[in-house]
Design a protein around this motif. Structure first.
Motif, PDB file in Angstrom:
ATOM      1  N   ARG A 140       0.844  -1.193   0.000  1.00 17.08           N
ATOM      2  CA  ARG A 140       0.000   0.000   0.000  1.00 17.08           C
ATOM      3  C   ARG A 140       0.882   1.247   0.000  1.00 17.08           C
ATOM      4  O   ARG A 140       0.640   2.194  -0.724  1.00 17.08           O
ATOM      5  N   PHE A 195      -1.503   4.525 -14.106  1.00 17.69           N
ATOM      6  CA  PHE A 195      -0.935   3.265 -13.631  1.00 17.69           C
ATOM      7  C   PHE A 195      -0.140   2.512 -14.676  1.00 17.69           C
ATOM      8  O   PHE A 195       0.774   1.769 -14.364  1.00 17.69           O
ATOM      9  N   ALA A 296     -11.080  -0.052  -8.728  1.00 16.70           N
ATOM     10  CA  ALA A 296     -11.434   0.939  -7.695  1.00 16.70           C
ATOM     11  C   ALA A 296     -11.271   2.352  -8.237  1.00 16.70           C
ATOM     12  O   ALA A 296     -12.006   3.257  -7.867  1.00 16.70           O
ATOM     13  N   ILE A 304     -19.570   9.040  -9.398  1.00 18.83           N
ATOM     14  CA  ILE A 304     -19.774  10.275  -8.607  1.00 18.83           C
ATOM     15  C   ILE A 304     -19.741  11.502  -9.524  1.00 18.83           C
ATOM     16  O   ILE A 304     -20.519  12.442  -9.346  1.00 18.83           O
ATOM     17  N   SER A 365     -19.728   3.297  -2.022  1.00 19.58           N
ATOM     18  CA  SER A 365     -19.431   2.029  -1.333  1.00 19.58           C
ATOM     19  C   SER A 365     -20.442   1.885  -0.216  1.00 19.58           C
ATOM     20  O   SER A 365     -20.239   2.421   0.865  1.00 19.58           O
ATOM     21  N   PRO A 424     -17.101   8.580   3.250  1.00 25.12           N
ATOM     22  CA  PRO A 424     -17.225   8.099   1.868  1.00 25.12           C
ATOM     23  C   PRO A 424     -16.008   7.287   1.430  1.00 25.12           C
ATOM     24  O   PRO A 424     -16.106   6.452   0.542  1.00 25.12           O
ATOM     25  N   ARG A 430      -7.194   1.229   5.928  1.00 24.95           N
ATOM     26  CA  ARG A 430      -7.729   0.894   4.593  1.00 24.95           C
ATOM     27  C   ARG A 430      -8.409   2.089   3.945  1.00 24.95           C
ATOM     28  O   ARG A 430      -9.113   1.920   2.933  1.00 24.95           O
TER      29      ARG A 430
HETATM   30  C1  HEM Z   1     -15.284   8.939  -5.419  1.00 27.16           C
HETATM   31  C2  HEM Z   1     -14.384   8.023  -5.577  1.00 27.16           C
HETATM   32  C3  HEM Z   1     -14.019   6.929  -4.612  1.00 27.16           C
HETATM   33  C4  HEM Z   1     -14.735   6.415  -3.556  1.00 27.16           C
HETATM   34  C5  HEM Z   1     -16.125   6.822  -3.065  1.00 27.16           C
HETATM   35  C6  HEM Z   1     -13.911   5.381  -2.953  1.00 27.16           C
HETATM   36  C7  HEM Z   1     -14.276   4.655  -1.818  1.00 27.16           C
HETATM   37  C8  HEM Z   1     -13.431   3.773  -1.178  1.00 27.16           C
HETATM   38  C9  HEM Z   1     -13.700   3.162   0.107  1.00 27.16           C
HETATM   39  C10 HEM Z   1     -14.953   3.365   0.949  1.00 27.16           C
HETATM   40  C11 HEM Z   1     -12.643   2.359   0.414  1.00 27.16           C
HETATM   41  C12 HEM Z   1     -12.439   1.586   1.699  1.00 27.16           C
HETATM   42  C13 HEM Z   1     -12.577   0.095   1.553  1.00 27.16           C
HETATM   43  C14 HEM Z   1     -12.412  -0.617   2.879  1.00 27.16           C
HETATM   44  O1  HEM Z   1     -12.450  -0.014   3.941  1.00 27.16           O
HETATM   45  O2  HEM Z   1     -12.287  -1.847   2.839  1.00 27.16           O
HETATM   46  C15 HEM Z   1     -11.723   2.429  -0.703  1.00 27.16           C
HETATM   47  C16 HEM Z   1     -10.556   1.704  -0.792  1.00 27.16           C
HETATM   48  C17 HEM Z   1      -9.743   1.736  -1.891  1.00 27.16           C
HETATM   49  N1  HEM Z   1      -9.795   2.610  -2.949  1.00 27.16           N
HETATM   50 FE1  HEM Z   1     -11.193   4.014  -3.250  1.00 27.16          FE
HETATM   51  N2  HEM Z   1     -12.754   5.280  -3.670  1.00 27.16           N
HETATM   52  C18 HEM Z   1     -12.763   6.204  -4.678  1.00 27.16           C
HETATM   53  C19 HEM Z   1     -11.767   6.440  -5.608  1.00 27.16           C
HETATM   54  C20 HEM Z   1     -10.616   5.696  -5.740  1.00 27.16           C
HETATM   55  C21 HEM Z   1      -9.576   5.923  -6.712  1.00 27.16           C
HETATM   56  C22 HEM Z   1      -9.561   7.051  -7.756  1.00 27.16           C
HETATM   57  C23 HEM Z   1      -8.636   4.938  -6.522  1.00 27.16           C
HETATM   58  C24 HEM Z   1      -7.348   4.696  -7.250  1.00 27.16           C
HETATM   59  C25 HEM Z   1      -6.580   5.588  -7.695  1.00 27.16           C
HETATM   60  C26 HEM Z   1      -9.079   4.113  -5.424  1.00 27.16           C
HETATM   61  C27 HEM Z   1      -8.413   3.004  -4.944  1.00 27.16           C
HETATM   62  C28 HEM Z   1      -8.756   2.326  -3.793  1.00 27.16           C
HETATM   63  C29 HEM Z   1      -7.999   1.196  -3.270  1.00 27.16           C
HETATM   64  C30 HEM Z   1      -6.783   0.537  -3.905  1.00 27.16           C
HETATM   65  C31 HEM Z   1      -8.620   0.824  -2.075  1.00 27.16           C
HETATM   66  C32 HEM Z   1      -8.206  -0.307  -1.135  1.00 27.16           C
HETATM   67  C33 HEM Z   1      -7.343   0.280  -0.036  1.00 27.16           C
HETATM   68  C34 HEM Z   1      -6.808  -0.709   0.953  1.00 27.16           C
HETATM   69  O3  HEM Z   1      -7.398  -1.782   1.119  1.00 27.16           O
HETATM   70  O4  HEM Z   1      -5.789  -0.392   1.555  1.00 27.16           O
HETATM   71  N3  HEM Z   1     -10.287   4.595  -4.977  1.00 27.16           N
HETATM   72  N4  HEM Z   1     -12.217   3.317  -1.643  1.00 27.16           N
END
Ligand code: HEM
Length: 488
Positions: A140, A195, A296, A304, A365, A424, A430
Motif C-alpha cells: 500500500r 498506472f 477501484a 460520482i 461504497s 465516503p 484501509r
Molecule cells: C469517489 C471516488 C471513490 C470512492 C467513493 C472510494 C471509496 C473507497 C472506500 C470506501 C474504500 C475503503 C474500503 C475498505 O475499507 O475496505 C476504498 C478503498 C480503496 N480505494 Fe477508493 N474510492 C474512490 C476512488 C478511488 C480511486 C480514484 C482509486 C485509485 C486511484 C481508489 C483506490 C482504492 C484502493 C486501492 C482501495 C483499497 C485500499 C486498501 O485496502 O488499503 N479509490 N475506496
C-alpha cells in the motif's frame, strides 16, 4: 372421513415442524455453538436456511427503496444500530452508526478484511482485500505514493484537464449518448494513464467492458451457473487476467530489451519492488493488484462525477452558485496562465461541498467487510470471533438525525462540517488511497462542464438501480450541449 382428519393433522404438524426447523437451522449452525456468548449477540435474525438475509437484501436493493432492508431490522428489533444477520453465506453483524463503524474500521488488532469469498475470487486472492497485514502495509505504501500528495496530483492535473476538455467537446458533437458510460470511459482512460502509461484504445475498451461484467458479480449471489451474474463475472475476470498478463509480458519485454524505458508508473514500481529478503512480486500478484486498482480507480469516480453533474443540472440554485465560483477563478487568473492549478482547485470551496454532498447522497461504497479476529464487544454486544462485521456506510450517510432530510441534495449543509460522521472513503489503514485524486478529477470535470456545457437528459426522472452501484437505469441518456453564453 376420519382418515381425512388424520391426513390434515399430520400435514399441519409437518408444516409446524418444518417451520420450526427452517427458523432454527441457522441458530443451530451458527449461534448454538457460541454457548453463553449467544446471549450477548446483537438483535436481529438470520433469515432463511443457508441463503440467510440475502433474499431480502437483493429484493430491497432491486426495488426503489433499498433502505427498506435495514428499516425492517430497525422496526422489528429496535434502534440498536447493530444487528445480526446471515449475509453472503456468513454469520454477520451489521453496524450502522458512525461510532461503531469507526470502531470496526480503526481496530486492526481485532478486525481483518472479511470480504465474501465471491468478492475475493473476483477481485483477486493476491489483491489488498486478501493479503496479510504486513504485505498490505508494504504494498500500500509503495502504490499509494504514486497517487497521493501534491507532487503526484500536480503531475496528473494537466493530463486530466486535457482529456476532460477533449471528451466534453467530442460528446457535444455526438448527439444522444449514455452520459455515465462515457464518463466511465474517461475515468478509465485517466487511471490507465496513471498506472500503466497506456492509452491503447482497443485494450481500454476490452478492459472496461470486462470490468462492467465483473462488477455485476461482486454483489450478486455466488451461483456459478451459466446465466447468473457471478458466473459471467468469473468469466470476465479470466479475460481480464489474460489481458493484464499480456500487458505484464509486454512490459517485462520492454524493460529487458533495448527499447528505452518510459517514465516510472505503477506497473514499473510493482515489477521493481523487493521485500527485505529480496523477493520480488510474481505476475499473479502484480496482476491482482493492478486489477483491483484499475477497478477501484474508475468506477467510483465515474459514477460520482455523473451524479454530481446530474444534481447540479437539476438544482438551478446550486448550479448558479457553483458556476459563479468557477467564473471567479477564471477572472482572477493571470492572462499568461494556461489551465488549472492546484491552488485554484483549493479555492473551489463550494464545488467541494457539491462533491461531498454527492458522495453522501449516493454513498458509492454502501458497505465494506471485516472479520473479527477475536470476540469483540461493541456497545455491549458481542461480535464473535470469525463472524463478519458489515460496515454499512449507507445508513450513516442517510441517517435523518445526522443529516436532516437525508435524501435531499443540499451542498449548503456542509457549511457545518460533520467530523466523524462522513465516511465516503472509509477510515483507518484501509482508507481509500485515491481520495484526493478522485476529488481532483471530479472537480476538474465539473469546472469545465459548469463553464461551457449543460446536460439535457432524455429522462430526468428515470428510475434508479442500486446494484452493483447506484445509477439511473438509462445510464443518464441525453445530450451534452455547448452553452453559448457564460450564464446558465
Ligand atoms: C469517489 C471516488 C471513490 C470512492 C467513493 C472510494 C471509496 C473507497 C472506500 C470506501 C474504500 C475503503 C474500503 C475498505 O475499507 O475496505 C476504498 C478503498 C480503496 N480505494 Fe477508493 N474510492 C474512490 C476512488 C478511488 C480511486 C480514484 C482509486 C485509485 C486511484 C481508489 C483506490 C482504492 C484502493 C486501492 C482501495 C483499497 C485500499 C486498501 O485496502 O488499503 N479509490 N475506496
Amino acid at each position: 372421513m376420519g382418515s381425512i382428519w388424520v391426513v390434515l393433522v399430520v400435514l399441519g404438524c409437518g408444516i409446524l415442524v418444518l417451520r420450526y426447523l427452517l427458523k432454527n437451522v441457522n441458530w443451530w449452525l451458527y449461534e448454538s455453538k457460541l454457548s453463553v456468548k449467544q446471549y450477548s449477540l446483537p438483535p436481529g435474525d438470520m433469515g432463511w436456511p443457508f441463503i440467510g438475509n440475502m433474499w431480502s437484501f437483493l429484493r430491497a436493493f432491486k426495488s426503489s427503496d433499498p433502505d427498506s432492508f435495514l428499516s425492517s431490522f430497525r422496526s422489528r428489533y429496535g434502534d440498536s444500530g447493530i444487528y445480526k444477520a446471515l449475509m453472503f453465506g456468513n454469520p454477520s453483524v451489521i453496524v450502522t452508526t458512525p461510532e461503531s463503524c469507526k470502531k470496526v474500521l480503526t481496530d486492526d488488532d481485532n478486525f481483518t478484511p472479511g470480504w465474501p469469498i465471491s468478492t475475493i475470487e473476483l477481485i483477486g486472492k493476491k489483491s489488498f482485500i486478501a493479503m496479510s497485514y504486513e504485505e498490505h502495509k508494504r504494498l500500500r505504501r509503495l502504490t499509494s505514493s504514486s497517487i497521493n500528495g501534491m507532487e503526484s496530483l500536480s503531475m496528473y492535473l494537466t493530463y486530466i484537464e486535457e482529456n476532460v476538455i477533449s471528451s466534453l467537446e467530442k460528446w457535444s458533437n455526438m448527439g444522444e449518448i449514455e452520459f455515465l458510460t462515457h464518463i466511465r470511459k474517461l475515468t478509465f482512460k485517466i487511471i490507465m494513464h496513471i498506472f500503466l502509461s497506456s492509452e491503447s484504445e482497443h485494450v481500454m475498451e476490452d478492459l472496461e467492458r470486462e470490468y462492467t461484467t465483473l462488477n455485476y458479480g461482486v454483489r450478486a449471489m455466488r451461483i456459478n451457473v451459466p446465466g447468473f451474474a457471478y458466473h459471467k463475472a468469473l468469466k470476465a475476470r479470466k479475460n481480464l487476467v489474460i489481458i493484464f498478463q499480456s500487458i505484464v509480458d509486454e512490459r517485462r519485454k520492454l524493460r529487458d530489451g533495448y527499447i528505452p524505458k518510459k517514465s516510472k508508473d505503477m506497473m514499473d514500481a510493482l515489477i521493481d519492488v523487493e521485500d527485505e529478503y529480496g523477493r520480488k512480486l510474481d505476475d499473479e500478484e502484480i496482476i491482482d493488484i493492478m486489477l483491483m486498482y484499475l477497478n477501484a480507480g474508475h468506477e467510483s469516480s465515474g459514477h460520482i462525477t455523473m451524479w454530481a453533474t446530474f444534481f447540479l443540472q437539476n438544482h438551478p440554485k446550486y448550479h448558479q452558485k457553483a458556476k459563479e465560483e468557477q467564473e471567479e477563478i477564471i477572472r482572477k487568473r493571470p492572462s499568461t496562465q494556461k489551465g488549472l492549478t492546484l491552488k485554484e482547485i483549493r479555492q473551489m470551496g463550494f464545488l467541494y461541498k457539491v462533491i461531498d454532498e454527492t458522495m453522501r447522497v449516493i454513498t458509492f461504497s454502501l458497505v465494506v467487510f471485516r472479520e473479527a479476529k477475536s470476540d469483540v464487544n461493541i456497545n455491549g454486544y458481542t461480535i464473535p470471533k470469525g463472524w463478519k462485521a458489515l460496515v454499512w456506510f449507507r445508513s450513516v450517510h442517510l441517517n435523518p438525525e445526522i443529516y436532516p432530510n437525508p435524501k435531499e441534495f443540499n451542498p449548503d449543509r456542509w457549511d457545518e462540517h460533520k467530523v466523524g460522521e462522513f465516511l465516503p472513503f472509509g477510515a483507518g489503514t484501509r482508507l481509500c488511497p485515491g481520495n484526493d485524486l478522485a476529488k481532483m478529477e471530479i472537480a476538474v470535470f465539473l469546472h469545465h462542464f459548469l463553464l461551457h456545457y449543460r446536460l439535457e437528459q432524455n429522462n430526468p426522472n428515470c428510475p434508479v438501480r442500486y446494484l452493483p452501484h447506484t445509477r439511473p437505469i438509462d445510464n443518464c441518456l441525453g445530450r451534452v450541449k455547448k452553452c453559448s453564453s457564460t450564464s446558465m
